[in-house]
Scaffold this motif. Sequence first.
Motif: not given
Length: 434
Positions: A144-145, A172-174, A179-181
């Motif tokens: 979730l971000v 951190e995984a979120s 950031l990748d998206l």
Amino acid sequence: MARTIGVIGMGYVGLTLTAALARKGFIVHGVDVQPAVVDSLNRGRPHIYEPGVAEALTEHVGSSVFIDTALPRDTVDAAVICVSTPVDPQTQRPDLTNLAAAARQVAEWCAPGTLVVVRSTVPVGASRRVVLPPLLEAWGEVKLVMAPERTIQGQALRELVELPQVIGGLDEASLDAGLDLFGGLAERLVPVTGLETAELTKLANNCHTDLIYAYGNEIALIAERHGLDPLEVIRAANVDYPRPDLAKPGYVGGGCLSKDPYILISEAGDRPPFLVEPARRLNEYLPVHVARTVVGLIREAFEGTQGARLAVLGWAYKGWPATDDMRGTPIAAMMPVFAEAGLTVLGHDPLVSDTVIRQYGGEPTSLDKAFSDADAVLVINDHPDYRAIELDSVLGASKPLFVFDSWRILDEAALNRAGVRYAGIGYRPQAVSA
């Protein structure tokens, strides 16, 4: 292979994001609860005005953009929540019903592991408190971000790419997934330490803008009391002075600035904000003050107001960048004042439809007739069409007694030469004889 993104909510935020993502090569599934909106968008006809959106839909609908009332199940790589988060008109408290419903729908439609993005403006803590629980219940683990929308209407497609995208993650995984998206959309990313930091960043931006404009309006009201020209004061204050420029006076509306201060106020706890709430009250007072001033000028000219005809130019909340958005429009607060005075209100706007003008109580008119058929003219927004008015062509034998130019975009001297009194926000010089 192109990534597939779901966008929930096809209002200004969701539709512009859909268009921008499609132009960057994403496959986008858009969702809206209104069948008429879904149908219109699938025919390539946006229900809002925003430069570039219609062209993007024409190019991509049916090939990489698909609009429906629900997301295809277990299909999207990321789901972006762009639903409205209004404030209650009586209590001014944020209403998160749409946000909660969207979170439940994402939990139902999407597979575990789908990145969920909150794009809507929300109170601090709402992503964690409202969106996260149904996702955890359905999936167990959640990415979730919070990545708040920050664009201005009229420049959204450009700003979605050029403005830094603020992104805060649940973990951190979120954050990495967010950031990748958005790295596939925007030129610059600003990672922050968590969901709440991103939420407050959006509120801080919009409420600061409200404060800046409120100060310009405060100066205008004080200048008016002393018979001074507020623009002269502000220009003099700004000339080569190394501190932040003062803003010109003007109306402050739109879907964000008329709502987000109340969301921030709701976060202040037991102590009301020292600045935000008074600034919002001032900005909401300004249209009423102008309406009363216009009524007073009409009363001075006619020794009464009943039956007088007032032409209002600009019904959308702003004129530049141009929009048809009526959220937070000054005319909504002005019309009760005009109705009480018994005025007949003629209306013109380059983008707002005649139907909407009638819904607000106006009688649609053309630009030339606004100057020939009205006793007075009120310019509310600064659309380029109004800046380009050639006064010699619209001022004939029948002309208004005064023009109240809210944005000071018309030629005061030319109006005075024609025997038309000129006024503006905080600016009321005496009438000049022709």
